[in-house]
Design an enzyme around this catalytic site. Structure first.
Site, short mmCIF file in Angstrom:
data_model
loop_
_atom_site.label_atom_id
_atom_site.label_comp_id
_atom_site.label_asym_id
_atom_site.label_seq_id
_atom_site.Cartn_x
_atom_site.Cartn_y
_atom_site.Cartn_z
N ALA A 158 0.84 -1.20 0.00
CA ALA A 158 0.00 0.00 0.00
C ALA A 158 0.87 1.24 0.00
O ALA A 158 2.07 1.20 0.31
CB ALA A 158 -0.93 0.00 1.22
N GLY A 198 13.31 2.14 3.23
CA GLY A 198 12.11 1.73 3.94
C GLY A 198 10.81 2.04 3.24
O GLY A 198 9.74 1.83 3.81
N GLY A 200 9.55 0.51 0.65
CA GLY A 200 8.87 -0.69 0.15
C GLY A 200 9.31 -1.15 -1.21
O GLY A 200 8.56 -1.84 -1.91
N LYS A 201 10.53 -0.83 -1.63
CA LYS A 201 10.99 -1.21 -2.96
C LYS A 201 11.12 -2.73 -3.09
O LYS A 201 10.64 -3.32 -4.06
CB LYS A 201 12.32 -0.52 -3.27
CG LYS A 201 12.25 1.00 -3.23
CD LYS A 201 13.57 1.64 -3.58
CE LYS A 201 14.63 1.41 -2.51
NZ LYS A 201 14.32 2.07 -1.24
N HIS A 203 9.73 -5.02 -1.19
CA HIS A 203 8.40 -5.61 -1.02
C HIS A 203 7.61 -5.52 -2.32
O HIS A 203 6.88 -6.45 -2.69
CB HIS A 203 7.67 -4.88 0.10
CG HIS A 203 6.54 -5.65 0.70
ND1 HIS A 203 6.67 -6.93 1.17
CD2 HIS A 203 5.24 -5.31 0.89
CE1 HIS A 203 5.52 -7.36 1.64
NE2 HIS A 203 4.62 -6.39 1.46
N HIS A 417 11.76 27.66 27.73
CA HIS A 417 12.27 27.43 26.38
C HIS A 417 11.19 26.82 25.49
O HIS A 417 10.92 27.32 24.38
CB HIS A 417 13.50 26.51 26.45
CG HIS A 417 14.18 26.29 25.14
ND1 HIS A 417 15.38 26.88 24.82
CD2 HIS A 417 13.83 25.55 24.07
CE1 HIS A 417 15.74 26.51 23.60
NE2 HIS A 417 14.82 25.68 23.12
N GLU A 418 10.55 25.75 25.97
CA GLU A 418 9.53 25.09 25.16
C GLU A 418 8.28 25.95 25.04
O GLU A 418 7.61 25.94 23.99
CB GLU A 418 9.19 23.72 25.76
CG GLU A 418 10.36 22.78 25.97
CD GLU A 418 11.18 22.57 24.70
OE1 GLU A 418 10.63 22.72 23.59
OE2 GLU A 418 12.38 22.29 24.82
#
Length: 629
Positions: A158, A198, A200-201, A203, A417-418
């Site tokens: 997919a 990663g 999916g080549k 697969h 900071h955040e």
């Protein structure tokens, strides 16, 4: 293979035992009865009737029958003169026929035999016990997957619908090649699949073989290259010979850049083993006859380094891009990997897909696997949104480090900071919406802000890039406003902001001073950007640095003024962070609107990868980058 070492040890032990026995028998001679001096005295006295010379051993027979024969040994065999002296003394001299010293010969031969046996065993073992010895080095290491064992179909893949459509023609040719041959058409000899790791080549290549129901040869590019010259080319020829015998079939070469790199650029010259292997591959791909329905598929994430001869028509004349999936593709991938995993009714994979832009199939599979592990550790019988939230954080940032001792002052610095990042993202028009803020340490980050783009984007505008720079610098600005001092926590923020500003100047023509010119000589691949040789003068480099600094200074002054005007909201967000440590989007929105927070009973929503400001918004959709505190 396990039986060969034991059998070899047994045979070696038997051979050594036989050799030692023969040697001991060969050396088991009767001990000398008399000394050599006694023998010469007997010869001078005329008491010796007969001497048998056997090498350095003398067997003596006395004239007096009452005396027993005896033996003696000489340092070396007797010379002609010494034998003549014995004859002159009236001694009958006889020379014994030579004997073969089998023990000595075996002692000399056994090291050579053992070495030959060892080399034979190594060669045999390198091919799993094959009978062809050294010739097996030239045999292909390709794994053959027959149609009975190929269970992967297009329905199991997919997120790459365009790639599947491109490859459906290959499947149709393999199923009914006569229809194409009747019209004089030929299918592309080679199909090169390019995309990030990663995606999916591999697969997808298995799915093509499964749909076509043909044999599938799989091999890695690195399997061709060995330290022995000529082995790689021999393996290429052997692979294609086997493929022709099993036609129609598919030959899949994974990571072809290991053997297909551009020729003539290595430091050892142009005639090395890898280039010989590539030459053999080029010849075999271009030498197919029409009756051999063999299709070559290959995968790589570095198409920029491949030799141009590989990509010309007649070889890899079709390229299929297997890119990172969009939101629909991510949802479909999640549904495939969720098979067999019990998901709670509250889990919405569409939400997970929407909040994970930039993830490829391997990332999404890892996300669901981590969620299952988290659920198992928590004693859950189903995977919940809590588990997915924790799994997403673990995949991107690492596990929580709640055991880390943090002083109240450092915790407050991290919170300010955040909060600065979050308020900047909330207030700026072109910034991505804030999804999550936390001051819980993960990995090397003391805290971070997650922001999620409302949709996958292919392009980024100048205003979007400037807002991302401002959000990246907001953490340092908040520290300076509150504490009148700064910390080292903004290192990653500065790197992100500087990279965006430099690419605006050198790559995207967004500088009024330098104009619309591409000054970057870097090349991009699916692994990132690679800087090449600088193609501008020192004066231009000085202008680039000046322009980058001007962009950063302008945005820093802008965001510092914004945060100073929102000091009340900043203090409110910090107070909520110190109380709860983590704020999700709805909670952060309530705080910014001055409303009280509800009790923390609702499960947190699934978290995407941390992002706020990707470095390459024009290449891939904006990712999610952490904001370490």
């Amino acid at each position: 293979m396990a039986r060969y070492p034991l059998r070899g040890l047994v045979i070696a032990a038997v051979v050594i035992g036989v050799v030692m026995f023969l040697a001991s028998q060969n050396n088991a001679r009767p001990p000398s009865g008399q000394s050599l001096s006694h023998f010469f005295r007997q010869v001078e006295a005329g008491a010796v009737a007969r001497v048998v010379i056997d090498g350095s051993e003398l067997r003596v027979t006395p004239r007096n029958a009452a005396q027993e024969p005896f033996t003696t040994r000489t340092p070396s065999p007797l010379s002609i003169d010494e034998v003549g002296q014995l004859i002159a003394q009236g001694v009958e001299v006889e020379v014994a026929p030579g004997r073969i010293n089998w023990g000595s010969m075996l002692f000399l031969a056994i090291p050579i035999l053992l070495m030959i046996a060892f080399l034979f065993y190594i060669m045999r073992g390198s091919r799993g016990g094959g009978s062809d010895g050294a010739v097996s080095f030239g045999k292909s290491k390709a794994r053959l997957i027959t149609q009975e064992h190929s269970q992967t179909l297009f329905k199991d893949v997919a997120g790459v619908e365009e790639a599947k459509n491109d490859l459906s023609e290959v499947v149709e040719f393999l199923k009914n090649s006569s229809k194409f041959h009747a019209l004089g058409a030929r299918i592309p000899h080679g199909v090169l699949m390019v995309g990030p790791p990663g995606s999916g080549k591999t697969h997808l290549a298995k799915a093509v073989a499964g749909e076509a129901r043909v044999p599938f040869f799989s091999i890695s590019g690195s399997d061709f290259v060995e330290m022995f010259v000529g082995v790689g080319a021999a393996r290429v020829r052997d692979l294609f010979d086997n493929a022709k015998k099993n036609a129609p079939c598919i030959v899949f070469i994974d990571e072809i850049d290991a053997v297909g790199r551009r020729r003539g650029v290595n430091i050892n010259g142009g005639n090395d083993e890898r280039e010989q292997t590539l030459n053999a591959l080029l010849v075999e791909m271009d030498g197919f006859e029409s009756k051999h329905d063999v299709i070559i598929m290959a995968a790589t994430n570095r198409p920029d380094v491949l030799d141009p001869a590989l990509l010309r028509p007649g070889r890899f004349d079709r390229q299929v891009v297997v890119d990172a999936p969009d939101v629909k593709g991510r949802e479909a991938i999640l549904q495939i990997h969720a098979r067999g995993k019990p998901l709670a009714k509250t889990v919405d994979l569409r939400v997970v897909a929407k909040r994970t832009p930039g993830f490829v199939g391997a990332d999404l599979e890892n996300l669901l696997n981590e969620a299952a592990l988290v659920a198992a550790r928590s004693g859950h019988r189903e995977i919940t949104m809590d588990d997915l939230d924790e799994a997403a954080d673990r995949v991107v940032m690492g596990p929580e480090r709640r055991s880390r001792v943090i002083s109240p002052k450092e915790k407050a610095i991290t919170a300010y900071h955040e909060a600065g990042h979050a308020i900047a993202g909330y207030s700026l028009e072109h910034a991505d919406p804030v999804h999550k803020i936390t001051i819980v340490p993960r990995g090397r980050a003391g805290g971070y802000v997650m922001s999620v783009a409302e949709e996958d984007r292919l392009y980024a505008t100048r205003n979007m890039l400037l807002d991302r720079i401002a959000v990246a610098l907001a953490g340092r600005a908040a520290e300076e406003i509150v504490f009148s001092d700064v910390t080292t926590g903004a290192q990653s923020d500065f790197q992100q902001a500087t990279n965006i500003a430099r690419r605006m100047v050198t790559s995207w023509g967004m500088s009024d001073t330098l104009g619309k010119i591409a000054l970057s000589s870097s090349s991009e691949s699916f692994l990132g950007e690679y800087e090449g040789a600088r193609n501008y003068s020192e004066e231009t480099a000085r202008l680039i640095d000046t322009e980058v600094k001007a962009i950063l200074d302008t945005q820093y002054a802008r965001i510092r003024a914004l945060l100073a005007s929102k000091r009340t909201e900043l203090e409110t967000v910090v107070k909520a962070l110190l109380e709860r440590e983590t704020l999700h989007a709805d909670e952060f929105d309530l705080v910014m609107r001055g409303q009280p927070l509800p009790e923390p009973e609702a499960p947190p929503r699934v978290a995407p990868a941390p992002s706020a400001h990707t470095e390459k918004p024009l290449t891939l959709p904006p990712g999610m980058m952490p904001k370490p505190g």
